[in-house]
Design an enzyme around this catalytic site. Structure first.
Site, PDB file in Angstrom:
ATOM      1  N   ARG A 288     -15.434  28.586 -40.098  1.00  0.00           N
ATOM      2  CA  ARG A 288     -14.454  29.185 -39.179  1.00  0.00           C
ATOM      3  C   ARG A 288     -13.050  29.001 -39.743  1.00  0.00           C
ATOM      4  NH1 ARG A 288     -16.830  27.397 -33.179  1.00  0.00           N
ATOM      5  NH2 ARG A 288     -18.956  28.127 -33.588  1.00  0.00           N
ATOM      6  N   ARG A 303     -11.360  19.569 -35.680  1.00  0.00           N
ATOM      7  CA  ARG A 303     -11.199  21.006 -35.904  1.00  0.00           C
ATOM      8  C   ARG A 303     -11.130  21.276 -37.403  1.00  0.00           C
ATOM      9  NH1 ARG A 303     -10.061  24.585 -32.090  1.00  0.00           N
ATOM     10  NH2 ARG A 303      -9.249  22.981 -30.690  1.00  0.00           N
ATOM     11  N   GLU A 387     -14.503  18.921 -26.368  1.00  0.00           N
ATOM     12  CA  GLU A 387     -15.637  19.851 -26.343  1.00  0.00           C
ATOM     13  C   GLU A 387     -16.594  19.608 -27.501  1.00  0.00           C
ATOM     14  OE1 GLU A 387     -16.565  24.457 -27.369  1.00  0.00           O
ATOM     15  OE2 GLU A 387     -14.609  24.061 -26.464  1.00  0.00           O
ATOM     16  N   SER A 390     -21.184  24.472 -26.059  1.00  0.00           N
ATOM     17  CA  SER A 390     -20.900  25.612 -25.183  1.00  0.00           C
ATOM     18  C   SER A 390     -22.197  26.368 -24.923  1.00  0.00           C
ATOM     19  CB  SER A 390     -19.880  26.563 -25.817  1.00  0.00           C
ATOM     20  OG  SER A 390     -18.576  26.035 -25.718  1.00  0.00           O
ATOM     21  N   ARG A 429     -18.207  16.934 -35.781  1.00  0.00           N
ATOM     22  CA  ARG A 429     -17.451  16.673 -34.556  1.00  0.00           C
ATOM     23  C   ARG A 429     -18.163  15.666 -33.653  1.00  0.00           C
ATOM     24  NH1 ARG A 429     -14.810  21.153 -30.520  1.00  0.00           N
ATOM     25  NH2 ARG A 429     -13.667  21.663 -32.435  1.00  0.00           N
TER      26      ARG A 429
END
Length: 462
Positions: A288, A303, A387, A390, A429
């Site tokens: 990403r 991130r 987070e 999801s 993460r």
């Protein structure tokens, strides 16, 4: 991609849905206008085709009359036949003119169609940003209470995963940045072992205990796959391109989630209803660009541009209740796993403005990370949620774009499938809460019991 027939029947639902997702509602009216123009051209084409078919019949009828006609009638019948024989040339010219209009109108309609977001379900709270999301539930192990400070819980001041990683030589950023630029890293030693342990555990948990089919899928895919899964055109700026980035010819793109490959696997197929539900999981490297995230979570492993993720995807029948039931099941799988890891987490209901264009509903799972949040009077972070998962319910939005359907066993009619997806574990993460929650006062890290078999029964790192 939304159902265009449903849009024509109830455009206001889609205007409201666009507004609630922070999209321009005039997009709906522009699509309806383009659709109307295209359908008018297609209607005219159909009329011309019908006329051509009718001409042949009319000529045959007149030819039969001509054989039996008197001399006075033959001249008039012959003239009618001649005029009818010349009509196809006029029709051909008209068809060419209509065809020249058809392609640009179809392109315009499809471009607008791909941009229309799926309206959120009625029970999703309306909101503008993630700040409007609503906490649904929390869970914590007996030994930790997120409402208290880390020091009150464990008796010593916490170190961040950055401090722990540096002290224990678990990862390195300087050489990662040297090789690949910002937000790059290298996992080392027990850092890499812990990374592999959580991925292997999550993958085995989904396949061995929950019956999901293990899959290997490409992480380098064609434009059609990215568009079909809804990552293009919205989100286009987050993807890395390989080759021609325009979508023409040999256009290839690195995926940001295993969901793309899992959904693309059945692209363009008509399945038997007996094949559903299809439950798949994969572990894949994800890429990403993190465009628009400048200055946000720049330190550490939160991130980054490249990571590995175990993803779960379900393709089921076109039934809202079945989709809702699977959404809860998929959330349940992850909650069970996090409880086994003994990581505090919360469920967060995403508001309409935080759903993105694809989702009818989305629930995030956030884990407690002691190094996040504001500092207290002693200069220590208070801790905060971050987070890690999801879970998305998309109904037929992706499958319509992918032309993924199934044939109903009773009616023999084809229907567009429903699809759902949810993270199982994204690392590194997920290493943040594991390292920080399991740190010891002397600076070592205890390995969660469920991960110890995947680390040669190592109990302590350091």
């Amino acid at each position: 991609m939304i159902d265009l027939k449903a849009l024509r029947e109830n455009p206001q639902r889609y205007r409201t849905g666009a507004i609630n997702k922070n999209y321009d509602p005039t997009l709906i009216d522009r699509l309806l206008e383009a659709d109307s123009q295209l359908r008018e051209v297609m209607n005219q084409q159909q009329k011309l085709t019908a006329e051509k078919n009718e001409i042949g019949k009319q000529i045959g009828t007149l030819a039969g009359k001509l054989k039996k006609a008197s001399d006075d009638e033959k001249a008039a019948l012959s003239l009618q036949i001649k005029e009818l024989q010349q009509r196809p040339n006029v029709i051909k010219q008209a068809e060419q003119e209509l065809s020249s209009k058809l392609t640009p109108l179809e392109t315009q309609r499809n471009e607008l169609w791909l941009q229309v977001p799926q309206p959120a379900d009625d029970d999703v709270p309306v909101g503008k940003t993630a700040e409007d999301n609503i906490q649904l539930d929390t869970w914590s192990p007996d030994w930790f209470d997120p409402s208290k400070s880390f020091q009150d819980n464990k008796g010593f001041a916490p170190k961040s995963h950055m401090e722990l990683g540096e002290k224990l030589d678990l990862f390195e950023f300087e050489r990662g940045v040297k090789m690949a630029g910002s937000r790059s890293y290298v996992l080392r030693g027990d850092g890499m072992r812990l990374h592999n342990a959580i991925l292997r555990y999550a993958f085995d948990y989904m396949t061995n205990e929950n019956g999901f089919t293990p899959m290997s899928v490409p992480v380098m895919v064609r434009y059609e796959c990215m568009q079909g899964t809804g990552f293009f055109p919205s989100g286009r700026d987050q993807a890395y391109d390989i080759g021609n980035p325009t979508g023409e010819g040999d256009s290839l793109h690195l995926t940001g989630t295993g969901e793309v490959g899992l959904m693309g696997y059945h692209m363009g197929e008509i399945l038997d209803s007996d094949q559903l539900p299809i439950c798949m999981t994969t572990v894949s490297t994800c890429f990403r660009r993190e465009a628009g995230a400048a200055g946000k979570d720049t330190k550490g492993l939160y991130r980054i541009h490249q990571f590995d993720k175990v993803e779960q995807v379900v393709i089921c029948k076109a039934n809202e209740q079945e989709s809702r039931d699977w959404h809860q099941k998929m959330l349940g799988f992850v909650q069970t796993m996090l409880q086994r890891l003994e990581l505090p987490y919360r469920l967060l209901q995403c508001c309409t403005g935080d759903l993105g264009p694809k989702n009818a509903d989305m629930i995030d799972i956030e884990c407690w990370m002691p190094s996040r949040g504001d500092e207290d009077d002693a200069g220590l972070p208070r801790g905060d949620w971050g987070e890690t998962h999801s879970a998305s319910r998309l109904y037929d939005y992706q499958c319509r774009r992918l032309n993924l359907r199934y044939r109903d066993k009773k009616t023999k009619k084809t229907q567009v499938c429903h699809a759902l997806n949810n993270t199982v574990a994204a690392s590194p993460r997920i290493l943040i809460p594991i390292m920080e929650m399991y740190q010891n006062e002397e600076g070592t890290i205890s390995v969660p019991k469920v991960l110890q078999p995947y680390m040669n029964d190592t109990q302590i790192i350091g």
